[in-house]
Design an enzyme around this catalytic site. Structure first.
Site: not given
Ligand code: SAH
Length: 396
Positions: A217, A233, A256, A284, A301, A341
């Site tokens: 960040r 994400f 999502s 996404a 992410d 991750c």
């Molecule tokens: N970038 C964020 C953490 C991401 S964790 C941060 O730094 O705080 C991954 C996230 O992706 C979660 O919030 C989950 O709800 C979301 N997610 C999972 N599958 C998804 C998809 N297909 N499209 C969009 N979001 C998704």
């Protein structure tokens, strides 16, 4: 601190299965165990003994888990009764002394195996400590852990978030609730440098916030001035807020979960920057395929996609898709930060995946940096699995 340990609590390894313990690996697989003494309680401290009778170490016994013993110490001497409390105190003191963490009140205090405490995570959000337990041995010591954390931090409250997946795997009862002090507020306010975030420790993902992306960040904030930014994400807007605070011209956040996206909106508003904002509740993958505008800063992410080795091929294809479509939407000179991750997808593999994506997208790129988790997320050198976060900073 109470502990339950008895001279008779002994786990004997099968012949030739002592290698991982001798190499200080903290996980002892059930398949390596030949014999277990009768009547060992769940979570008890056991002595791990080679087939020839040599004492190799001590750890927490989990009869319901494939990870039958999580080792806490190696060698023939039994650890002190208050080993867990001592390690908690050490872990907390190290964070307090760390100048790299001075600008924030949101810190991972205990990072499981990385702090010699397998199955225990504790995150501090201001005056609240949020704990997640993933091993029977730590569940059995919940009260002592709460006491040790309260004493080491002086935090006003402690809260436990259940990990239902771990509970099912290990066979313990998942529990969410107060460990000490008052129930945390619905929104906790944390600061990271000049960024402010609301955190939902009671209902958010994991313990509420992705502390492991703090350094990334900071980087995004520095790279953001004037950039059209895409945060894929986005969860509660960790990167979106960083980009807005750094002076991004525009921020699109794609997530999502409705609940997470709502908090992302609150967080962007609370930071009061006047980037042009676009919050999209969407998949996404679909968003990236369909979008027709270009971006100068793209963060990818996704959630863990390779939890086991068997998932690696499928996960690799998904990462490649994201990177390929990301590269196609990258304006010349755009920065792309992409993360995986899972320790199954390390820096070498992730870079190969990115290369494959660049061939498919017919776009070359520069590799500027390899990123990982910040200083409050140590991995033990004995435990490769503890290094789970890999990031690549690319320039299109
Ligand atoms: N970038 C964020 C953490 C991401 S964790 C941060 O730094 O705080 C991954 C996230 O992706 C979660 O919030 C989950 O709800 C979301 N997610 C999972 N599958 C998804 C998809 N297909 N499209 C969009 N979001 C998704």
């Amino acid at each position: 601190m109470t502990d339950f340990h008895d001279e008779s609590f002994e786990v004997v390894l099968a012949a030739g299965r002592d290698r991982s313990v001798r190499r200080r690996h903290p996980w002892l697989l059930a398949s390596a165990v030949a014999r277990v003494a009768d009547g060992i309680p769940v979570g008890a401290l056991v002595r791990v003994v080679s087939s020839e009778g040599e004492v190799l170490g001590f750890g927490h016994y989990a009869p319901g888990s494939k990870l039958r013993v999580r080792l806490l110490s190696f060698g023939k001497d039994a650890p002190a009764d208050d080993l867990v409390a001592q390690r908690i105190a050490t872990a907390v003191t190290r964070r307090e002394a760390d100048p790299a963490l001075a600008g924030t009140d949101a810190v991972r205090l205990v990072n499981a195996e990385g702090d010699g405490l397998p199955g225990l995570v504790a995150d501090r959000y201001g005056d609240v400590v949020c704990v997640r337990i993933t091993a029977s041995g730590m569940i059995a010591r919940r009260d002592a852990i709460a006491d040790a954390l309260r004493e080491a931090t002086g935090a006003a409250s402690g809260f436990e978030r259940a990990d239902p997946v771990a509970a099912r795997r290990e066979g313990f009862e998942a529990r969410t609730g107060v460990l000490w002090g008052a129930e945390p507020a619905e929104r906790l306010e944390i600061r990271e440098g000049e960024r402010r975030y609301g955190v939902d420790v009671r209902g958010g993902q994991k313990t509420g916030f992705y502390l492991d992306q703090r350094d990334a960040r900071d980087l995004v904030q520095r790279l953001a001035p004037g950039r059209r930014t895409l945060d894929l994400f986005a969860y509660t807007g960790g990167f979106a807020v960083a980009a807005a605070c750094g002076g991004a011209a525009h921020v699109t956040a794609v997530e999502s979960s409705e609940r997470a996206l709502a908090l992302a909106g609150e967080n962007l508003a609370a930071n009061g920057r006047n980037a042009d904002l676009d919050l999209q509740r969407a998949d996404a993958f679909k968003f990236l395929r369909g979008v027709d505008r270009d971006y100068d800063l793209i963060v990818i992410d996704p959630p863990p996609m390779a939890r086991t080795r068997r998932d690696v091929d499928r996960a690799s294809r998904a990462y490649k898709d994201l990177l390929m479509f990301g590269l196609r939407r990258a304006a010349p000179g755009a920065y792309i930060l992409a993360f995986a991750c899972s320790h199954h997808v390390g820096p070498g593999l992730f870079r190969k995946i990115a290369f494959g994506a660049s061939l498919d997208a017919n776009r070359t790129a520069q590799v500027l940096a390899v990123l990982g988790a910040p200083i409050d997320h140590p991995a033990s050198i004995d435990h490769l699995e503890g290094s789970y976060l890999t990031g690549l900073l690319l320039r299109a």
